[in-house]
Design a protein around this motif. Structure first.
Motif, PDB file in Angstrom:
ATOM      1  N   PRO A  59      -3.023   1.749  -6.159  1.00 15.44           N
ATOM      2  CA  PRO A  59      -3.273   1.824  -4.712  1.00 15.44           C
ATOM      3  C   PRO A  59      -4.567   1.129  -4.282  1.00 15.44           C
ATOM      4  O   PRO A  59      -4.599   0.502  -3.217  1.00 15.44           O
ATOM      5  N   GLU A  68      -4.759  -5.817   0.963  1.00 14.63           N
ATOM      6  CA  GLU A  68      -4.505  -5.657   2.401  1.00 14.63           C
ATOM      7  C   GLU A  68      -5.745  -6.021   3.233  1.00 14.63           C
ATOM      8  O   GLU A  68      -5.648  -6.783   4.186  1.00 14.63           O
ATOM      9  N   ARG A  69      -6.912  -5.514   2.821  1.00 14.80           N
ATOM     10  CA  ARG A  69      -8.077  -5.717   3.693  1.00 14.80           C
ATOM     11  C   ARG A  69      -8.515  -7.172   3.771  1.00 14.80           C
ATOM     12  O   ARG A  69      -9.089  -7.603   4.746  1.00 14.80           O
ATOM     13  N   ALA A  71      -3.910  -2.491  -4.024  1.00 17.57           N
ATOM     14  CA  ALA A  71      -3.106  -2.771  -2.828  1.00 17.57           C
ATOM     15  C   ALA A  71      -3.985  -2.759  -1.574  1.00 17.57           C
ATOM     16  O   ALA A  71      -3.845  -3.623  -0.703  1.00 17.57           O
ATOM     17  N   LYS A  72      -4.917  -1.817  -1.480  1.00 14.60           N
ATOM     18  CA  LYS A  72      -5.805  -1.734  -0.309  1.00 14.60           C
ATOM     19  C   LYS A  72      -6.726  -2.962  -0.216  1.00 14.60           C
ATOM     20  O   LYS A  72      -6.998  -3.461   0.864  1.00 14.60           O
ATOM     21  N   SER A 104       2.582   1.692  -3.360  1.00 24.10           N
ATOM     22  CA  SER A 104       1.631   2.018  -4.439  1.00 24.10           C
ATOM     23  C   SER A 104       1.146   3.461  -4.337  1.00 24.10           C
ATOM     24  O   SER A 104       0.794   4.075  -5.342  1.00 24.10           O
ATOM     25  N   MET A 105       1.148   4.006  -3.120  1.00 22.71           N
ATOM     26  CA  MET A 105       0.681   5.383  -2.931  1.00 22.71           C
ATOM     27  C   MET A 105       1.635   6.402  -3.559  1.00 22.71           C
ATOM     28  O   MET A 105       1.282   7.572  -3.724  1.00 22.71           O
ATOM     29  N   VAL A 108       0.857  -1.196   0.000  1.00 22.55           N
ATOM     30  CA  VAL A 108       0.000   0.000   0.000  1.00 22.55           C
ATOM     31  C   VAL A 108       0.891   1.244   0.000  1.00 22.55           C
ATOM     32  O   VAL A 108       0.689   2.165  -0.795  1.00 22.55           O
ATOM     33  N   GLU A 109       1.887   1.226   0.880  1.00 25.18           N
ATOM     34  CA  GLU A 109       2.800   2.378   1.008  1.00 25.18           C
ATOM     35  C   GLU A 109       3.479   2.684  -0.335  1.00 25.18           C
ATOM     36  O   GLU A 109       3.492   3.812  -0.800  1.00 25.18           O
TER      37      GLU A 109
END
Ligand code: UTP
Length: 223
Positions: free
Chosen positions: A183, A190-191, A186-187, A168-169, A165-166
């Motif tokens: 991003p 992550e979730r 990626a989120k 991709s931001m 996430v970091e």
């Protein structure tokens, strides 16, 4: 296993008919052993069309819509190679999930503006409870910076979804912009802690290798 592939348009749209046939053959083989979904990207053609539209002063949303349509055209091309030319490209996730059947490769393209087909593949992986999400692009994995621009960029062999996430931001969020992963994708990874591999799909063998983590790309995992 249930496998969702994000197949970069930068890979597929560059293939001649023999190349497309090779990808189709490998995917057909994989679909004999697994439930296989493929989300196809827009590639160079999407970027070319988006650049022209942007130069004409159109909105980013409209540029995204152009990208979505080009990704669907690429999906149609892969469907043609798979001999699935009597089916329509699924318009949404539920439709794609419904089309899954033994031996069948479900192919789709973009869905909604403001994202890329990586996000589509992550959402589809979440919906169908995929065992693996495999992002096959034309780079070797996730790097500290774009390796095509920065020669000092280093590849991650493994990283957590949070780190993904970091990284991709750091990407600019514009229609047609380039990054290892977007991003939103990626989120989603992550979730739902989706077991993910980001590999170079120029080597067709990586499509299979990535299923069991036997690859030279980047593995996204909690530990
Ligand atoms: P992608 O960026 O997903 O294609 O979509 P890509 O070409 O696969 O990327 P690479 O280079 O091969 O890895 C192209 C564009 O289409 C729009 C976006 O503008 C995106 O940049 N798009 C795609 C959407 O707006 N929504 C979608 O669901 C999919």
């Amino acid at each position: 296993m249930i496998i969702v592939y994000s197949l970069g348009g930068s890979l597929l749209a560059e293939q001649d008919s023999d190349g497309l046939r090779r990808y189709a053959e490998e995917l057909r083989k994989l679909a004999k052993e697994h439930s296989v979904y493929v989300v196809v990207g827009g590639g160079r053609y999407a970027r070319t069309y988006i650049e022209k539209a942007r130069a004409l002063g159109t909105s980013e949303t409209f540029c995204d819509m152009i990208g979505i349509n080009i990704s669907k055209v690429n999906a149609m091309l892969l469907m043609a190679a798979l001999g699935e030319d009597t089916a329509a490209v699924p318009e949404d996730y539920l439709q794609a999930a419904k089309e899954s059947a033994p031996g069948k490769v479900v192919v789709m393209g973009g869905v909604a503006p403001g994202q890329t087909t990586d996000a589509v593949s992550a959402l589809l992986a979440e919906l169908v409870r995929a065992d693996r999400l495999i992002v096959a692009t034309n780079v070797d994995g996730v790097y500290t910076a774009d390796p095509k621009v920065d020669s000092s960029a280093e590849k991650f062999d493994r990283m957590t979804p949070g780190k993904l996430v970091e990284i991709s931001m750091m990407t600019e969020m514009k229609a047609g912009s380039k990054s290892a992963i977007d991003p939103l994708a990626a989120k989603i990874i992550e979730r739902s802690s989706i077991p993910t591999a980001i590999v170079n799909g120029s080597d067709i063998a990586n499509l299979r290798k990535a299923i069991f983590g036997d690859h030279q790309g980047t593995e996204i995992a909690l530990k």
